[in-house]
Design a protein around this motif. Structure first.
Motif, short mmCIF file in Angstrom:
data_model
loop_
_atom_site.label_atom_id
_atom_site.label_comp_id
_atom_site.label_asym_id
_atom_site.label_seq_id
_atom_site.Cartn_x
_atom_site.Cartn_y
_atom_site.Cartn_z
N LEU A 118 -63.11 74.53 4.57
CA LEU A 118 -63.28 75.02 5.94
C LEU A 118 -63.29 76.55 5.92
O LEU A 118 -62.33 77.18 5.50
N VAL A 119 -64.41 77.16 6.39
CA VAL A 119 -64.51 78.62 6.37
C VAL A 119 -64.68 79.22 7.77
O VAL A 119 -64.43 80.41 7.97
N TRP A 120 -65.12 78.42 8.75
CA TRP A 120 -65.27 78.89 10.13
C TRP A 120 -64.81 77.81 11.09
O TRP A 120 -65.05 76.61 10.85
N VAL A 121 -64.19 78.24 12.17
CA VAL A 121 -63.92 77.35 13.30
C VAL A 121 -64.32 78.11 14.57
O VAL A 121 -64.34 79.35 14.58
N GLY A 122 -64.64 77.38 15.62
CA GLY A 122 -65.09 78.05 16.84
C GLY A 122 -64.78 77.27 18.10
O GLY A 122 -64.65 76.05 18.06
N GLU A 123 -64.64 78.02 19.19
CA GLU A 123 -64.37 77.42 20.49
C GLU A 123 -65.28 78.04 21.55
O GLU A 123 -65.53 79.25 21.54
N ALA A 124 -65.78 77.20 22.44
CA ALA A 124 -66.55 77.65 23.60
C ALA A 124 -65.63 77.65 24.80
O ALA A 124 -65.05 76.61 25.14
N GLU A 125 -65.47 78.81 25.44
CA GLU A 125 -64.53 78.94 26.55
C GLU A 125 -65.28 79.16 27.86
O GLU A 125 -66.13 80.04 27.97
N LEU A 126 -64.93 78.35 28.86
CA LEU A 126 -65.44 78.50 30.21
C LEU A 126 -64.27 78.65 31.17
O LEU A 126 -63.12 78.40 30.79
N PRO A 127 -64.51 79.08 32.41
CA PRO A 127 -63.41 79.21 33.37
C PRO A 127 -62.61 77.91 33.47
O PRO A 127 -63.18 76.81 33.48
N SER A 128 -61.27 78.05 33.54
CA SER A 128 -60.41 76.88 33.59
C SER A 128 -59.20 77.17 34.48
O SER A 128 -58.72 78.30 34.54
N ASN A 129 -58.72 76.13 35.12
CA ASN A 129 -57.50 76.25 35.92
C ASN A 129 -56.25 76.18 35.05
O ASN A 129 -55.15 76.44 35.53
N ASN A 130 -56.43 75.82 33.79
CA ASN A 130 -55.31 75.73 32.85
C ASN A 130 -55.13 77.08 32.17
O ASN A 130 -55.83 77.40 31.21
N SER A 131 -54.19 77.86 32.66
CA SER A 131 -54.02 79.22 32.15
C SER A 131 -53.49 79.26 30.73
O SER A 131 -53.62 80.28 30.04
N HIS A 132 -52.90 78.15 30.26
CA HIS A 132 -52.35 78.15 28.90
C HIS A 132 -53.35 77.64 27.87
O HIS A 132 -53.11 77.74 26.66
#
Length: 213
Positions: A118-132
């Motif tokens: 494993l050399v890369w991991v990624g996340e796509a972030e959009l607006p969310s009501n979950n602040s944590h």
């Protein structure tokens, strides 16, 4: 939404699908909570909502390699953009979306080298009501020995997420002022942090431009 449309992919804006139906009353679909409009990378996208899927007799595919529970189309677009971007990286041989790392951890995307490491991991972030949620994402990304890329649908979400990470002491400080004026400036600031769970950032538009160069 299940990557099964003939002649159409998640990286094609959905206005062309809409225009294929002459008598489509899209406003009525909104009013009946069957369909939701959104955007990703500056393009219009639609999400068929649970009531719409029930009406059509369709289920949203979820699980390893398939998708998240309750996921909407703009997030799917972000994941697909990350997937294609990672495929173009020199140190990546194989990419898996919605990768189940263990029974508690799923990455939006994961990239592996020729040795299967494993050399890369990624996340796509959009607006969310979950602040944590961004803090949880940071913690799971930082827990693995791999570079981490985050992608955001807009500048405001990127700044908000980075603020939350700074408040939770996951990164050394918030990104503000001149460093928050553009994604290029944010990327430069983030890369200077040298944070384990936040190697670099891109906007959906950045990724769309890079993968289509």
């Amino acid at each position: 939404m299940n990557r099964e449309a003939t002649g159409h992919t998640l990286l094609d804006q959905m206005t062309s699908l809409r225009d294929d139906f002459e008598n489509l009353d899209i406003e009525r679909l909104y009013e009946q909570n069957l369909l939701e409009e959104g955007s990703a990378a500056g393009y219009k996208y639609y999400t068929v909502l649970p009531a719409g899927r029930e009406f059509l007799g369709k289920k949203l595919r979820v699980g390893s390699g398939k998708g998240d529970i309750g996921e909407k189309t703009p997030h799917k677009v972000g994941v697909r953009l990350l997937e294609v971007w990672l495929q173009q990286q020199n140190d990546v041989d194989r990419v898996e979306p919605y990768y189940e790392y263990d029974h508690e951890t799923v990455f939006d995307v994961a990239g592996f080298d020729t040795n299967g490491e494993l050399v890369w991991v990624g996340e796509a972030e959009l607006p969310s009501n979950n602040s944590h949620a961004p803090v949880d994402d940071y913690d799971k990304l930082s827990a693995v020995d791999a570079d981490a890329i985050w992608t955001f649908n807009n500048l405001e979400t990127a700044i908000e997420v980075l603020d939350r990470l700074a408040e939770a002491n996951r990164i050394e400080k918030s990104v503000s002022g001149r460093s928050a004026r553009s994604f290029t400036a944010i990327r430069d600031a983030v890369e200077d942090f040298d944070s384990a769970g936040l190697t670099t950032v891109r906007s959906f538009k950045n990724l769309d431009q890079e993968v289509n160069q």
